[in-house]
Structure formats: C-alpha cells, structure tokens
Design a protein around this motif. Structure first.
Motif, PDB file in Angstrom:
ATOM      1  N   LEU A   1       0.833  -1.207   0.000  1.00  0.00           N
ATOM      2  CA  LEU A   1       0.000   0.000   0.000  1.00  0.00           C
ATOM      3  C   LEU A   1       0.867   1.257   0.000  1.00  0.00           C
ATOM      4  O   LEU A   1       0.584   2.230  -0.703  1.00  0.00           O
ATOM      5  N   SER A   2       1.957   1.222   0.770  1.00  0.00           N
ATOM      6  CA  SER A   2       2.855   2.380   0.830  1.00  0.00           C
ATOM      7  C   SER A   2       3.494   2.668  -0.529  1.00  0.00           C
ATOM      8  O   SER A   2       3.556   3.821  -0.971  1.00  0.00           O
ATOM      9  N   ILE A   3       3.970   1.635  -1.214  1.00  0.00           N
ATOM     10  CA  ILE A   3       4.588   1.822  -2.534  1.00  0.00           C
ATOM     11  C   ILE A   3       3.551   2.301  -3.549  1.00  0.00           C
ATOM     12  O   ILE A   3       3.833   3.163  -4.392  1.00  0.00           O
ATOM     13  N   THR A   4       2.320   1.751  -3.461  1.00  0.00           N
ATOM     14  CA  THR A   4       1.268   2.162  -4.386  1.00  0.00           C
ATOM     15  C   THR A   4       0.943   3.638  -4.230  1.00  0.00           C
ATOM     16  O   THR A   4       0.804   4.376  -5.223  1.00  0.00           O
ATOM     17  N   VAL A   5       0.825   4.089  -2.979  1.00  0.00           N
ATOM     18  CA  VAL A   5       0.546   5.504  -2.725  1.00  0.00           C
ATOM     19  C   VAL A   5       1.673   6.385  -3.252  1.00  0.00           C
ATOM     20  O   VAL A   5       1.446   7.430  -3.865  1.00  0.00           O
ATOM     21  N   THR A   6       2.914   5.950  -3.038  1.00  0.00           N
ATOM     22  CA  THR A   6       4.070   6.721  -3.525  1.00  0.00           C
ATOM     23  C   THR A   6       4.061   6.841  -5.038  1.00  0.00           C
ATOM     24  O   THR A   6       4.314   7.921  -5.596  1.00  0.00           O
ATOM     25  N   LEU A   7       3.772   5.731  -5.730  1.00  0.00           N
ATOM     26  CA  LEU A   7       3.738   5.760  -7.186  1.00  0.00           C
ATOM     27  C   LEU A   7       2.628   6.668  -7.708  1.00  0.00           C
ATOM     28  O   LEU A   7       2.829   7.428  -8.664  1.00  0.00           O
ATOM     29  N   LEU A   8       1.456   6.601  -7.088  1.00  0.00           N
ATOM     30  CA  LEU A   8       0.350   7.459  -7.518  1.00  0.00           C
ATOM     31  C   LEU A   8       0.681   8.932  -7.325  1.00  0.00           C
ATOM     32  O   LEU A   8       0.414   9.765  -8.204  1.00  0.00           O
ATOM     33  N   LEU A   9       1.273   9.257  -6.194  1.00  0.00           N
ATOM     34  CA  LEU A   9       1.666  10.645  -5.947  1.00  0.00           C
ATOM     35  C   LEU A   9       2.734  11.105  -6.937  1.00  0.00           C
ATOM     36  O   LEU A   9       2.704  12.239  -7.428  1.00  0.00           O
ATOM     37  N   ALA A  10       3.689  10.226  -7.253  1.00  0.00           N
ATOM     38  CA  ALA A  10       4.757  10.581  -8.187  1.00  0.00           C
ATOM     39  C   ALA A  10       4.196  10.848  -9.573  1.00  0.00           C
ATOM     40  O   ALA A  10       4.574  11.827 -10.235  1.00  0.00           O
ATOM     41  N   VAL A  11       3.291   9.973 -10.031  1.00  0.00           N
ATOM     42  CA  VAL A  11       2.696  10.160 -11.355  1.00  0.00           C
ATOM     43  C   VAL A  11       1.945  11.481 -11.427  1.00  0.00           C
ATOM     44  O   VAL A  11       2.068  12.246 -12.397  1.00  0.00           O
ATOM     45  N   PHE A  12       1.193  11.797 -10.393  1.00  0.00           N
ATOM     46  CA  PHE A  12       0.393  13.021 -10.407  1.00  0.00           C
ATOM     47  C   PHE A  12       1.273  14.274 -10.369  1.00  0.00           C
ATOM     48  O   PHE A  12       1.147  15.166 -11.216  1.00  0.00           O
ATOM     49  N   PHE A  13       2.187  14.340  -9.396  1.00  0.00           N
ATOM     50  CA  PHE A  13       2.955  15.565  -9.207  1.00  0.00           C
ATOM     51  C   PHE A  13       4.014  15.766 -10.290  1.00  0.00           C
ATOM     52  O   PHE A  13       4.258  16.893 -10.712  1.00  0.00           O
ATOM     53  N   VAL A  14       4.646  14.684 -10.750  1.00  0.00           N
ATOM     54  CA  VAL A  14       5.620  14.829 -11.836  1.00  0.00           C
ATOM     55  C   VAL A  14       4.921  15.269 -13.119  1.00  0.00           C
ATOM     56  O   VAL A  14       5.389  16.177 -13.823  1.00  0.00           O
ATOM     57  N   GLY A  15       3.796  14.635 -13.444  1.00  0.00           N
ATOM     58  CA  GLY A  15       3.042  15.032 -14.633  1.00  0.00           C
ATOM     59  C   GLY A  15       2.560  16.474 -14.561  1.00  0.00           C
ATOM     60  O   GLY A  15       2.657  17.229 -15.528  1.00  0.00           O
ATOM     61  N   PHE A  16       2.058  16.858 -13.392  1.00  0.00           N
ATOM     62  CA  PHE A  16       1.580  18.231 -13.214  1.00  0.00           C
ATOM     63  C   PHE A  16       2.718  19.235 -13.364  1.00  0.00           C
ATOM     64  O   PHE A  16       2.583  20.273 -14.022  1.00  0.00           O
ATOM     65  N   ALA A  17       3.868  18.925 -12.757  1.00  0.00           N
ATOM     66  CA  ALA A  17       5.013  19.839 -12.814  1.00  0.00           C
ATOM     67  C   ALA A  17       5.548  19.983 -14.238  1.00  0.00           C
ATOM     68  O   ALA A  17       5.901  21.081 -14.668  1.00  0.00           O
ATOM     69  N   VAL A  18       5.604  18.876 -14.983  1.00  0.00           N
ATOM     70  CA  VAL A  18       6.121  18.941 -16.356  1.00  0.00           C
ATOM     71  C   VAL A  18       5.184  19.749 -17.247  1.00  0.00           C
ATOM     72  O   VAL A  18       5.633  20.529 -18.098  1.00  0.00           O
ATOM     73  N   ARG A  19       3.871  19.582 -17.068  1.00  0.00           N
ATOM     74  CA  ARG A  19       2.916  20.351 -17.882  1.00  0.00           C
ATOM     75  C   ARG A  19       3.003  21.843 -17.613  1.00  0.00           C
ATOM     76  O   ARG A  19       2.658  22.660 -18.462  1.00  0.00           O
ATOM     77  N   HIS A  20       3.430  22.217 -16.410  1.00  0.00           N
ATOM     78  CA  HIS A  20       3.561  23.630 -16.034  1.00  0.00           C
ATOM     79  C   HIS A  20       5.033  23.961 -15.767  1.00  0.00           C
ATOM     80  O   HIS A  20       5.370  24.642 -14.797  1.00  0.00           O
ATOM     81  N   ALA A  21       5.906  23.468 -16.661  1.00  0.00           N
ATOM     82  CA  ALA A  21       7.353  23.621 -16.442  1.00  0.00           C
ATOM     83  C   ALA A  21       7.790  25.081 -16.418  1.00  0.00           C
ATOM     84  O   ALA A  21       8.754  25.434 -15.736  1.00  0.00           O
ATOM     85  N   ASP A  22       7.091  25.951 -17.156  1.00  0.00           N
ATOM     86  CA  ASP A  22       7.501  27.356 -17.192  1.00  0.00           C
ATOM     87  C   ASP A  22       7.406  28.021 -15.828  1.00  0.00           C
ATOM     88  O   ASP A  22       8.101  28.998 -15.552  1.00  0.00           O
ATOM     89  N   THR A  23       6.561  27.490 -14.957  1.00  0.00           N
ATOM     90  CA  THR A  23       6.401  28.065 -13.628  1.00  0.00           C
ATOM     91  C   THR A  23       7.633  27.847 -12.774  1.00  0.00           C
ATOM     92  O   THR A  23       7.888  28.602 -11.829  1.00  0.00           O
ATOM     93  N   PHE A  24       8.421  26.815 -13.094  1.00  0.00           N
ATOM     94  CA  PHE A  24       9.549  26.444 -12.243  1.00  0.00           C
ATOM     95  C   PHE A  24      10.875  26.928 -12.819  1.00  0.00           C
ATOM     96  O   PHE A  24      11.919  26.347 -12.574  1.00  0.00           O
ATOM     97  N   GLY A  25      10.861  28.006 -13.617  1.00  0.00           N
ATOM     98  CA  GLY A  25      12.080  28.520 -14.217  1.00  0.00           C
ATOM     99  C   GLY A  25      13.092  29.006 -13.205  1.00  0.00           C
ATOM    100  O   GLY A  25      14.290  29.041 -13.468  1.00  0.00           O
ATOM    101  N   VAL A  26      12.630  29.379 -11.988  1.00  0.00           N
ATOM    102  CA  VAL A  26      13.559  29.876 -10.964  1.00  0.00           C
ATOM    103  C   VAL A  26      14.522  28.798 -10.503  1.00  0.00           C
ATOM    104  O   VAL A  26      15.601  29.082  -9.982  1.00  0.00           O
ATOM    105  N   PHE A  27      14.181  27.511 -10.705  1.00  0.00           N
ATOM    106  CA  PHE A  27      15.034  26.410 -10.255  1.00  0.00           C
ATOM    107  C   PHE A  27      16.013  25.948 -11.326  1.00  0.00           C
ATOM    108  O   PHE A  27      16.725  24.985 -11.124  1.00  0.00           O
ATOM    109  N   THR A  28      16.034  26.587 -12.489  1.00  0.00           N
ATOM    110  CA  THR A  28      16.884  26.141 -13.590  1.00  0.00           C
ATOM    111  C   THR A  28      17.899  27.210 -13.935  1.00  0.00           C
ATOM    112  O   THR A  28      17.916  28.298 -13.369  1.00  0.00           O
TER     113      THR A  28
END
Length: 342
Positions: A108-135
């Motif tokens: 259950l712990s690994i499943t939750v981690t994978l679901l969170l990773a898919v959601f947040f990584v996908g969301f961050a990549v779609r809005h990559a321009d917002t994170f220009g301060v980190f590059t």
C-alpha cells in the motif's frame, strides 16, 4: 562497448548463480555447489554466444536514450525533479498516517508513492515554465523574432530582403554566432577570413537599416553552433532565418519554423515555359550524342538537342521542357533554326 559486454557477461553469471541457488534448496550442499558452478558457466557461455546480438540491441537502446536525454530542456528536468520531491515528502507523511490502519502493508505504501509521483511529476512537467527559478537562465520568449545564423549573414542577400520589407519582426543575432564570425575574421586562412569580415560588415550595415539585438544566451553543454541555434529557437519560440539546407531540415524535424533564403530564391526564379526563346552559350557536350550544354546566369542547366556544333558560341534556342530535379531546375531545348544569336 566494453562496459556493455561486461554487463552482459555479468548478467549471464548472475542468472546462473540465481538458478543454482534455487536448485540448492532441495539438494545436498556438495551437489549444490557443483550445480551452481555448472549453471554459472552455462550462463557465461550463453552470454558469450548472444554477445553480438545483445550488444547491438543495447547500443541501439542507449543511443535512443541519449538522443531523448539531449532533447530534454533543463526547465522540464527541474520541474520533474521538484514534482518527485513533493511526491516523496507527501508519501512519507501519508505513510505515517496509514500505518495505524489494520490493512496497512508495504504494498500500500509503494502504491501511494507511485500514484503521488505520477500526479505531481506530470503536473510539474505540464507547467514547467512556472519552475524557471530552479533552472539555469533561459532565453526569454519573444513573438515574431527572427534568429540569424552565420551563413545567412555572410550570404548578404538578407540586406536586400530587409530593405524591401519582406523580413518583419525583431532580428536577433545570438552571441555565439557573433563569436563564430569573429573567429572567422581572425582566421589564418584567407578565404575564411574574408567570409568572417563580410559577415561583420553585413551586420554593421543591417544595424543601420533595422533595429537588431545581440542575444547573450548560451549553453556550454550544447557542443555545436547548429545545436545551439535549435535550442535557442525552441526556448524563445523564434523563427530560424538561414540558407543552410541541412540546418533547415534538422530544425523542421524538431518542429521549428524556418525561413530559408535559399528556398525563397529558388521559388522566385522565373519559370521558363515550353516555347520560350532563350539565348545561351554552349560550353560543353551533353550525355547524348550531339547534345550541347549551356547555363543561364542563375546557374540553371540548359540541355540543347543538336547544339554541340554551336560549342563556344551563343545560340538562340526554343524551350521544349523544364524539369525540377534534386540539384535544381534543368531545361531541355532545341536550336531555333530560324535565326542564330551572334
């Protein structure tokens, strides 16, 4: 290549070892050791037999991965990394909360981690321009900008197009292109030195005609000038202005907009129709017997039937056909018997 071969051999030995250990559970220790060594040897020999094919497959996959990695923008990588960090932090917090549930398990712990990773990584990549301060500092996106390469600057026809008003928007000369022209202007080879000085002179004249900006953007991780031009065009959304055919093709494969001076010049060449009269000087023989070959002022080849007898002279010819080939336009004609051009 050596690393790939060592990895293949190691995988063969590991497969034999794992198979031997699985069989050892139901065999005496002495026999288990012999079986394990035999299976490891069999795995080693199998890996050697399959070495060539596995090496080709691995090399192909690694090359594809390397090309994909080079196309990644730093902004996208930074956004994905940040999204993964957020997902891991949240998974730790949720893991502590879920630990008290009666059905909690590591699955259950690994499943939750994978679901969170898919959601947040996908969301961050779609809005990559917002994170220009980190590059790393990125080129600013500007609509309507035209990015000039060294070839189109040295060519010089850009000046006429700008004067005629055919080139609109902001003209941008990347700093690395300017440095390339300076290197050419200081080169020991006379021909390259002449090209570099001509390019710098064109830029000086261009600045008096239209506002022009030198962009200091650069990326030391991108090796060639062409690759830097493509990266700059991708990050700014600008159009490449060039007469380099190979650069134009590669940029279009990357989905970029390209304005090719060479393609425009070819498109603007006057079309010669069947029945038109031309005056051409026959300079050499053609492939067929009696054929003569001449050239127009723009370099177009004219193949004249029975024109070899006019070799070295100007002849009036009638156009029979014109064909567009990979190397340019070719005109087929026959001698106008009614009159000759002196």
């Amino acid at each position: 290549m050596l690393a790939i071969r060592l990895l293949i051999v190691l995988l063969g030995l590991t497969a034999g070892l794992l198979a031997g250990q699985a069989l050892a559970l139901s065999l005496p220790s002495e026999l288990a050791v012999v079986n394990t060594l035999s299976l490891m040897l069999a795995g080693l020999l199998t890996s050697v037999l399959l070495m060539a094919r596995l090496e080709r497959v691995a090399s192909s996959r690694l090359d594809r991965l390397n090309r994909w990695y080079k196309r990644l923008a730093p902004r996208t990588v930074a956004a994905a990394t940040l999204g993964l960090i957020v997902a891991l932090l949240l998974s730790v917090l949720l893991g502590n909360l879920l630990r008290g549930l009666p059905f909690y398990s590591w699955v259950l712990s690994i499943t939750v981690t994978l679901l969170l990773a898919v959601f947040f990584v996908g969301f961050a990549v779609r809005h990559a321009d917002t994170f220009g301060v980190f590059t790393m500092p990125q080129a600013r996106r500007r609509s309507g900008m035209k990015i000039l390469d060294s070839n189109v600057i040295i060519d010089g026809r850009l000046l006429d197009l700008v004067r005629a008003g055919f080139v609109e928007g902001e003209l941008v000369v990347p700093g690395f292109v300017l440095r390339e022209l300076q290197t050419l202007a200081d080169h020991s080879d006379a021909q390259k030195r002449t090209r570099g000085k001509r390019g710098l002179s064109v830029l000086e004249e261009l600045r008096t005609i239209r506002p022009m900006q030198v962009d200091d953007w650069d990326d030391i991780n991108v090796p060639t000038v062409d690759d830097k031009l493509i990266r700059l065009a991708r990050e700014t959304g600008g159009k490449l202005l060039t007469n380099d055919t190979n650069l134009s093709k590669i940029a279009k494969l990357h989905g970029l907009e390209v304005m090719s001076i060479h393609e425009a010049a070819v498109a603007l060449k006057p079309q010669v129709q069947a029945g038109d009269q031309l005056v051409v000087t026959i300079t050499k023989s053609g492939q067929q017997q009696g054929q003569g070959v001449g050239y127009l002022e723009d370099g177009t080849m004219v193949v004249v039937e029975d024109g070899l007898k006019y070799r070295g002279r100007a002849a009036r010819v009638l156009v029979v056909n014109n064909v567009q080939t990979n190397v340019g336009r070719m005109i087929f004609a026959r001698v106008d018997r009614s009159s000759d051009a002196a």
